[in-house]
Design an enzyme around this catalytic site. Structure first.
Site, PDB file in Angstrom:
ATOM      1  N   LYS A  75       1.196   4.149  -2.826  1.00  0.00           N
ATOM      2  CA  LYS A  75       0.906   5.570  -2.555  1.00  0.00           C
ATOM      3  C   LYS A  75       2.119   6.442  -2.923  1.00  0.00           C
ATOM      4  CE  LYS A  75      -3.328   5.403  -0.717  1.00  0.00           C
ATOM      5  NZ  LYS A  75      -4.500   5.977  -1.412  1.00  0.00           N
TER       6      LYS A  75
ATOM      7  N   TYR B  97       0.849  -1.212   0.000  1.00  0.00           N
ATOM      8  CA  TYR B  97       0.000   0.000   0.000  1.00  0.00           C
ATOM      9  C   TYR B  97       0.876   1.250   0.000  1.00  0.00           C
ATOM     10  CZ  TYR B  97      -3.084   3.500   2.325  1.00  0.00           C
ATOM     11  OH  TYR B  97      -3.784   4.623   2.681  1.00  0.00           O
TER      12      TYR B  97
HETATM   13  N1  LIG Z   1      -8.728   6.177   6.781  1.00  0.00           N
HETATM   14  C1  LIG Z   1      -7.459   6.526   6.919  1.00  0.00           C
HETATM   15  O1  LIG Z   1      -6.898   6.530   8.038  1.00  0.00           O
HETATM   16  C2  LIG Z   1      -6.677   6.970   5.708  1.00  0.00           C
HETATM   17  C3  LIG Z   1      -5.414   7.554   5.911  1.00  0.00           C
HETATM   18  C4  LIG Z   1      -4.675   7.966   4.803  1.00  0.00           C
HETATM   19  C5  LIG Z   1      -5.177   7.801   3.528  1.00  0.00           C
HETATM   20  N2  LIG Z   1      -6.402   7.226   3.360  1.00  0.00           N
HETATM   21  C6  LIG Z   1      -6.881   7.058   1.978  1.00  0.00           C
HETATM   22  O2  LIG Z   1      -8.133   7.663   1.820  1.00  0.00           O
HETATM   23  C7  LIG Z   1      -8.875   6.985   0.803  1.00  0.00           C
HETATM   24  C8  LIG Z   1     -10.265   6.644   1.317  1.00  0.00           C
HETATM   25  O3  LIG Z   1     -10.116   5.823   2.458  1.00  0.00           O
HETATM   26  P1  LIG Z   1     -11.282   5.496   3.492  1.00  0.00           P
HETATM   27  O4  LIG Z   1     -10.646   5.482   4.827  1.00  0.00           O
HETATM   28  O5  LIG Z   1     -12.488   6.326   3.242  1.00  0.00           O
HETATM   29  O6  LIG Z   1     -11.535   3.988   3.093  1.00  0.00           O
HETATM   30  P2  LIG Z   1     -12.876   3.142   3.045  1.00  0.00           P
HETATM   31  O7  LIG Z   1     -12.473   1.720   3.038  1.00  0.00           O
HETATM   32  O8  LIG Z   1     -13.860   3.650   4.058  1.00  0.00           O
HETATM   33  O9  LIG Z   1     -13.436   3.544   1.605  1.00  0.00           O
HETATM   34  C9  LIG Z   1     -12.830   3.118   0.431  1.00  0.00           C
HETATM   35  C10 LIG Z   1     -13.927   2.831  -0.564  1.00  0.00           C
HETATM   36  O10 LIG Z   1     -13.297   2.400  -1.767  1.00  0.00           O
HETATM   37  C11 LIG Z   1     -14.083   1.372  -2.306  1.00  0.00           C
HETATM   38  N3  LIG Z   1     -13.271   0.543  -3.185  1.00  0.00           N
HETATM   39  C12 LIG Z   1     -12.345  -0.388  -2.830  1.00  0.00           C
HETATM   40  N4  LIG Z   1     -11.837  -0.959  -3.905  1.00  0.00           N
HETATM   41  C13 LIG Z   1     -12.447  -0.390  -4.979  1.00  0.00           C
HETATM   42  C14 LIG Z   1     -12.357  -0.571  -6.376  1.00  0.00           C
HETATM   43  N5  LIG Z   1     -11.549  -1.515  -6.896  1.00  0.00           N
HETATM   44  N6  LIG Z   1     -13.109   0.200  -7.186  1.00  0.00           N
HETATM   45  C15 LIG Z   1     -13.964   1.126  -6.677  1.00  0.00           C
HETATM   46  N7  LIG Z   1     -14.117   1.322  -5.350  1.00  0.00           N
HETATM   47  C16 LIG Z   1     -13.350   0.583  -4.521  1.00  0.00           C
HETATM   48  C17 LIG Z   1     -14.586   0.580  -1.104  1.00  0.00           C
HETATM   49  O11 LIG Z   1     -15.743  -0.189  -1.432  1.00  0.00           O
HETATM   50  C18 LIG Z   1     -14.868   1.712  -0.118  1.00  0.00           C
HETATM   51  O12 LIG Z   1     -16.221   2.144  -0.199  1.00  0.00           O
HETATM   52  C19 LIG Z   1      -8.037   5.778   0.418  1.00  0.00           C
HETATM   53  O13 LIG Z   1      -7.317   6.060  -0.762  1.00  0.00           O
HETATM   54  C20 LIG Z   1      -7.077   5.609   1.581  1.00  0.00           C
HETATM   55  O14 LIG Z   1      -5.880   5.000   1.208  1.00  0.00           O
HETATM   56  C21 LIG Z   1      -7.164   6.811   4.402  1.00  0.00           C
END
Ligand SMILES: NC(=O)c1ccc[n+]([C@@H]2O[C@H](COP(=O)([O-])OP(=O)(O)OC[C@H]3O[C@@H](n4cnc5c(N)ncnc54)[C@H](O)[C@@H]3O)[C@@H](O)[C@H]2O)c1
Length: 258
Positions: free
Chosen positions: A153, A149
């Site tokens: 990124k 991951y």
């Molecule tokens: N939550 C954290 O702490 C955090 C920290 C840093 C970065 N991020 C980034 O923020 C973004 C959103 O994260 P989040 O926490 O809301 O995650 P989440 O898991 O709540 O949401 C991610 C969504 O992406 C969808 N998804 C997964 N694979 C997919 C695909 N192949 N095609 C289409 N949709 C797909 C999932 O169904 C889900 O609804 C991500 O890129 C994550 O890496 C999150």
């Protein structure tokens, strides 16, 4: 100016916050997510009226993204803003990362953004206008677990710079937001297993706090605003100082309290 904003991974907590913020700004919002049931929940939760469309689409599948972009543009006109937000973690350590996990992490977190850019970039170039926001992570900079991951990124951040340099002359800006921990459902589930985890994690943040999904949405809204017209190719840390350094480590190194 109101835009058609496409948010991938739109059914997750950050996706929903992005949708709410862009709707509040008067934009039309299209959410893509591979989980149709979660999308239905998001549509009920967000209440976007006739300015919100939810489409089941998988960023790991070019045909699915192509069809979904055609449907989105039929509903709301050309995509003016793309937020590559779909992402997720698979294996926490190198030892637990097999080939399938490595490839799946890269395909979702890096190649997925590339596929979505490919699906909208010709339209943006033709209109000489477009904004791309890639949701990266503090994991691209520091080592906090999840090697595949994090590598994806880091690639996404470099991809962002390529987009800025190659597409800038076509009126397209591209930036990345790199959040530290964001309090989403996944963190709530970890807290349910281990009630102290978030407090322990917060100690590593110089601000002593973690992000809320609305913090990501607020920065994305700024990047779409005219105030950001000269910002492109930037990776903006949204991490309470996590990647700036560690207070504990700095105290140890300088041998003084502060
Ligand atoms: N939550 C954290 O702490 C955090 C920290 C840093 C970065 N991020 C980034 O923020 C973004 C959103 O994260 P989040 O926490 O809301 O995650 P989440 O898991 O709540 O949401 C991610 C969504 O992406 C969808 N998804 C997964 N694979 C997919 C695909 N192949 N095609 C289409 N949709 C797909 C999932 O169904 C889900 O609804 C991500 O890129 C994550 O890496 C999150």
């Amino acid at each position: 100016m109101s835009e058609t904003v496409l948010v991938t991974g739109g059914a997750g907590d950050i996706g929903r916050a992005l949708a709410r913020r862009f709707l509040a700004g008067g934009h039309r919002v299209v959410l893509f997510d591979r989980d149709g049931t979660a999308l239905e929940g998001a549509a009920r939760d967000i209440v976007g009226g006739d300015r919100l469309v939810c489409i089941t689409a998988d960023v790991t599948d070019s045909a699915s993204i192509g069809e979904a972009v055609t449907r989105a543009e039929a509903a709301f006109g050309p995509i003016g803003v793309l937020v590559n937000n779909a992402g997720g973690v698979i294996a926490p350590t190198l030892a637990s990362t097999d080939e399938a996990a490595w490839l799946a992490d890269l395909d979702l977190n890096l190649n997925g953004a590339w596929r979505c850019v490919r699906a909208v970039q010709d339209g943006m170039m033709m209109r000489r206008r477009g904004i791309i926001i890639n949701i990266s992570s503090a994991n691209a900079t520091g080592i906090y677990g999840y090697p595949a991951y994090s590598s994806a990124k880091a690639g996404l951040e470099h991809f962002t710079r390529f987009l800025a340099v190659e597409l800038g002359r076509h009126g397209i800006r591209a930036n990345a937001i790199a959040p530290g921990s964001v309090r989403t459902q996944a963190w709530n589930e970890r807290v349910a297993q281990d009630p102290e985890i978030l407090e322990r994690v917060k100690r590593w943040y110089p601000l002593g706090e973690v992000c809320e999904p609305e913090d990501v949405a607020g920065l994305a809204a700024f990047l779409v605003s005219p105030d950001a017209r000269m910002i492109t190719g930037a990776v903006i840390a949204l991490d309470g100082g996590l990647t700036a350094g560690s207070t504990t480590m700095a105290r140890e190194f300088c041998g003084a309290e502060f």
